[in-house]
Scaffold this motif. Sequence first.
Motif, PDB file in Angstrom:
ATOM      1  N   ILE A  66      44.943  37.224  49.797  1.00 15.20           N
ATOM      2  CA  ILE A  66      44.300  38.541  49.828  1.00 15.20           C
ATOM      3  C   ILE A  66      44.816  39.431  48.707  1.00 15.20           C
ATOM      4  CG2 ILE A  66      44.120  40.688  51.163  1.00 15.20           C
ATOM      5  CD1 ILE A  66      44.125  38.843  53.696  1.00 15.20           C
ATOM      6  N   LEU A  67      46.135  39.480  48.538  1.00 14.01           N
ATOM      7  CA  LEU A  67      46.703  40.327  47.491  1.00 14.01           C
ATOM      8  C   LEU A  67      46.285  39.846  46.112  1.00 14.01           C
ATOM      9  CD1 LEU A  67      50.275  40.937  48.940  1.00 14.01           C
ATOM     10  CD2 LEU A  67      48.425  42.606  48.707  1.00 14.01           C
ATOM     11  N   ARG A  68      46.190  38.531  45.931  1.00 15.92           N
ATOM     12  CA  ARG A  68      45.741  38.013  44.639  1.00 15.92           C
ATOM     13  C   ARG A  68      44.299  38.421  44.368  1.00 15.92           C
ATOM     14  NH1 ARG A  68      46.204  37.673  39.582  1.00 15.92           N
ATOM     15  NH2 ARG A  68      45.382  35.781  38.610  1.00 15.92           N
ATOM     16  N   GLN A  69      43.456  38.423  45.391  1.00 19.87           N
ATOM     17  CA  GLN A  69      42.067  38.843  45.195  1.00 19.87           C
ATOM     18  C   GLN A  69      41.965  40.331  44.860  1.00 19.87           C
ATOM     19  OE1 GLN A  69      39.252  36.870  44.876  1.00 19.87           O
ATOM     20  NE2 GLN A  69      41.001  35.464  44.722  1.00 19.87           N
ATOM     21  N   TYR A  70      42.848  41.150  45.421  1.00 20.80           N
ATOM     22  CA  TYR A  70      42.903  42.553  45.007  1.00 20.80           C
ATOM     23  C   TYR A  70      43.211  42.658  43.514  1.00 20.80           C
ATOM     24  CZ  TYR A  70      42.659  44.929  49.566  1.00 20.80           C
ATOM     25  OH  TYR A  70      42.240  45.436  50.769  1.00 20.80           O
ATOM     26  N   GLU A  71      44.185  41.864  43.048  1.00 18.97           N
ATOM     27  CA  GLU A  71      44.557  41.899  41.626  1.00 18.97           C
ATOM     28  C   GLU A  71      43.402  41.444  40.745  1.00 18.97           C
ATOM     29  OE1 GLU A  71      49.297  40.821  42.363  1.00 18.97           O
ATOM     30  OE2 GLU A  71      47.934  39.347  41.491  1.00 18.97           O
ATOM     31  N   VAL A  72      42.758  40.335  41.159  1.00 20.06           N
ATOM     32  CA  VAL A  72      41.641  39.813  40.369  1.00 20.06           C
ATOM     33  C   VAL A  72      40.493  40.814  40.342  1.00 20.06           C
ATOM     34  CG1 VAL A  72      39.892  37.989  40.262  1.00 20.06           C
ATOM     35  CG2 VAL A  72      42.268  37.410  40.749  1.00 20.06           C
ATOM     36  N   LEU A  73      40.223  41.443  41.487  1.00 17.73           N
ATOM     37  CA  LEU A  73      39.166  42.461  41.542  1.00 17.73           C
ATOM     38  C   LEU A  73      39.403  43.537  40.494  1.00 17.73           C
ATOM     39  CD1 LEU A  73      37.850  44.184  44.773  1.00 17.73           C
ATOM     40  CD2 LEU A  73      38.522  45.540  42.806  1.00 17.73           C
ATOM     41  N   GLN A  74      40.621  44.061  40.458  1.00 17.22           N
ATOM     42  CA  GLN A  74      40.934  45.150  39.536  1.00 17.22           C
ATOM     43  C   GLN A  74      40.861  44.703  38.078  1.00 17.22           C
ATOM     44  OE1 GLN A  74      45.048  46.773  39.391  1.00 17.22           O
ATOM     45  NE2 GLN A  74      44.080  48.718  39.904  1.00 17.22           N
ATOM     46  N   VAL A  75      41.497  43.558  37.785  1.00 17.60           N
ATOM     47  CA  VAL A  75      41.559  43.085  36.401  1.00 17.60           C
ATOM     48  C   VAL A  75      40.170  42.730  35.879  1.00 17.60           C
ATOM     49  CG1 VAL A  75      42.347  41.177  34.946  1.00 17.60           C
ATOM     50  CG2 VAL A  75      43.951  42.296  36.500  1.00 17.60           C
ATOM     51  N   GLU A  76      39.373  42.033  36.689  1.00 19.90           N
ATOM     52  CA  GLU A  76      38.080  41.578  36.190  1.00 19.90           C
ATOM     53  C   GLU A  76      37.042  42.693  36.164  1.00 19.90           C
ATOM     54  OE1 GLU A  76      36.716  37.867  37.696  1.00 19.90           O
ATOM     55  OE2 GLU A  76      38.519  36.811  37.000  1.00 19.90           O
ATOM     56  N   ALA A  77      37.164  43.673  37.065  1.00 24.85           N
ATOM     57  CA  ALA A  77      36.265  44.827  36.988  1.00 24.85           C
ATOM     58  C   ALA A  77      36.529  45.616  35.708  1.00 24.85           C
ATOM     59  CB  ALA A  77      36.445  45.710  38.214  1.00 24.85           C
ATOM     60  N   ARG A  78      37.812  45.804  35.374  1.00 26.11           N
ATOM     61  CA  ARG A  78      38.149  46.482  34.123  1.00 26.11           C
ATOM     62  C   ARG A  78      37.690  45.663  32.922  1.00 26.11           C
ATOM     63  NH1 ARG A  78      44.410  48.276  35.425  1.00 26.11           N
ATOM     64  NH2 ARG A  78      43.929  50.028  36.829  1.00 26.11           N
ATOM     65  N   GLY A  79      37.867  44.345  33.024  1.00 28.08           N
ATOM     66  CA  GLY A  79      37.452  43.478  31.936  1.00 28.08           C
ATOM     67  C   GLY A  79      35.955  43.521  31.712  1.00 28.08           C
ATOM     68  N   ALA A  80      35.199  43.610  32.802  1.00 28.44           N
ATOM     69  CA  ALA A  80      33.744  43.678  32.664  1.00 28.44           C
ATOM     70  C   ALA A  80      33.323  44.964  31.967  1.00 28.44           C
ATOM     71  CB  ALA A  80      33.088  43.588  34.038  1.00 28.44           C
ATOM     72  N   ALA A  81      34.118  46.016  32.172  1.00 30.27           N
ATOM     73  CA  ALA A  81      33.792  47.293  31.544  1.00 30.27           C
ATOM     74  C   ALA A  81      34.057  47.282  30.045  1.00 30.27           C
ATOM     75  CB  ALA A  81      34.594  48.416  32.208  1.00 30.27           C
ATOM     76  N   ASN A  82      35.058  46.504  29.599  1.00 28.67           N
ATOM     77  CA  ASN A  82      35.382  46.505  28.163  1.00 28.67           C
ATOM     78  C   ASN A  82      35.076  45.171  27.482  1.00 28.67           C
ATOM     79  OD1 ASN A  82      37.553  44.785  28.852  1.00 28.67           O
ATOM     80  ND2 ASN A  82      38.952  46.533  29.118  1.00 28.67           N
ATOM     81  N   HIS A  87      35.860  31.714  41.529  1.00 23.62           N
ATOM     82  CA  HIS A  87      35.051  32.792  40.941  1.00 23.62           C
ATOM     83  C   HIS A  87      35.804  33.548  39.852  1.00 23.62           C
ATOM     84  CE1 HIS A  87      31.762  32.363  43.809  1.00 23.62           C
ATOM     85  NE2 HIS A  87      32.671  32.256  44.764  1.00 23.62           N
ATOM     86  N   SER A  88      37.103  33.284  39.719  1.00 24.48           N
ATOM     87  CA  SER A  88      37.901  33.978  38.710  1.00 24.48           C
ATOM     88  C   SER A  88      37.494  33.536  37.312  1.00 24.48           C
ATOM     89  CB  SER A  88      39.389  33.678  38.937  1.00 24.48           C
ATOM     90  OG  SER A  88      40.146  33.985  37.791  1.00 24.48           O
ATOM     91  N   LEU A  89      37.246  34.489  36.437  1.00 30.71           N
ATOM     92  CA  LEU A  89      36.855  34.154  35.065  1.00 30.71           C
ATOM     93  C   LEU A  89      37.987  33.447  34.328  1.00 30.71           C
ATOM     94  CD1 LEU A  89      34.963  37.430  34.065  1.00 30.71           C
ATOM     95  CD2 LEU A  89      33.991  35.259  34.844  1.00 30.71           C
ATOM     96  N   GLY A  90      39.225  33.840  34.609  1.00 30.83           N
ATOM     97  CA  GLY A  90      40.355  33.183  33.965  1.00 30.83           C
ATOM     98  C   GLY A  90      40.442  31.720  34.346  1.00 30.83           C
ATOM     99  N   VAL A  91      40.238  31.410  35.626  1.00 34.43           N
ATOM    100  CA  VAL A  91      40.255  30.016  36.084  1.00 34.43           C
ATOM    101  C   VAL A  91      39.132  29.237  35.415  1.00 34.43           C
ATOM    102  CG1 VAL A  91      39.852  28.511  38.075  1.00 34.43           C
ATOM    103  CG2 VAL A  91      41.400  30.476  38.287  1.00 34.43           C
ATOM    104  N   ARG A  92      37.949  29.814  35.368  1.00 30.48           N
ATOM    105  CA  ARG A  92      36.809  29.126  34.747  1.00 30.48           C
ATOM    106  C   ARG A  92      37.082  28.822  33.276  1.00 30.48           C
ATOM    107  NH1 ARG A  92      31.294  32.142  36.885  1.00 30.48           N
ATOM    108  NH2 ARG A  92      31.643  31.852  39.124  1.00 30.48           N
TER     109      ARG A  92
END
Length: 304
Positions: free
Chosen positions: A84-100, A283-288
Amino acid sequence: MAVVRLGPVADSYPSPHELRLLLAVERTGSFTGAAEELGLTQSAVSHAVRTIERKIGAVLFERGRTGSGPTDAGERALVHARHILRQYEVLQVEARGAANGRIGGPLRIAAFRTAALHLLPAALDRLASRHPELSPQVSIVRELGRGPMGEVADGRADVAVATLPEDVVPEPGLLVGELLREPYLFVYPTGHPAPRTLPLIDWDENCSAATLGWWSSQDWLPPAKITAADDGVVLQMVAQGLGMAILPKLSLTNAPAGVTITQLGDQAPTRRTVHLTSRAGAHSLGVRELVHALRATRDEQLTR
């Protein structure tokens, strides 16, 4: 010890802060250690754990004079807490990444030694050139027990590179993709007149379900008389003339001088290397992107 069951508090779930507190208790082995790590009092940690236990509806930690270890319910809760905590981190990092338009953040990789030595470096180099803001964190995990696969299942890694025979079922909730199938080969000191008379050198991680049947049917193979720490040490010992070995092809990358490598025949065993991730982790872009880089590295090596 009697099993204590608590009724869960309706519509109440542990917060991210509370999940981090549970992991701190596990990591330090006591409420006191967690308190010191988090800058809290021991009584505050104890109260927080009781509150979390009421929310979940189960006792999560044994309390004792020597520390606090997780109960069976606690073990399961901790696995889910990590995910769960890892998904919180991925949510934040990838949402920011999608913005930039960038992919970044930590990427936790568990791999067995040979893959970490011969597959990951080129793959991570590819990854760095495409996504310099990604931060890979590699753990080398021995393929004993649950191995790298267990690291993903328990939420300690986002992706694993592991060996997985066809007849071994991955742990529940994990997705598997094949990376490589490679033959085992016969390796012996160059120039030895009768290499099959030499002692067999092996290492603990080698005799998996993929090779046991073949191994037991080979009358010419003596019991392993020398056991080394890993396949790299096995190869060096063969080069020194101390024995022969049966090694997978990837282990023979950049083999030292002084060894001869030959085929074992049509019925030779093979080793299957895979990548594993959780359903959420897939679903993580980094994993893909790492999986794409691993496959490109594999394809490049196969053409050599």
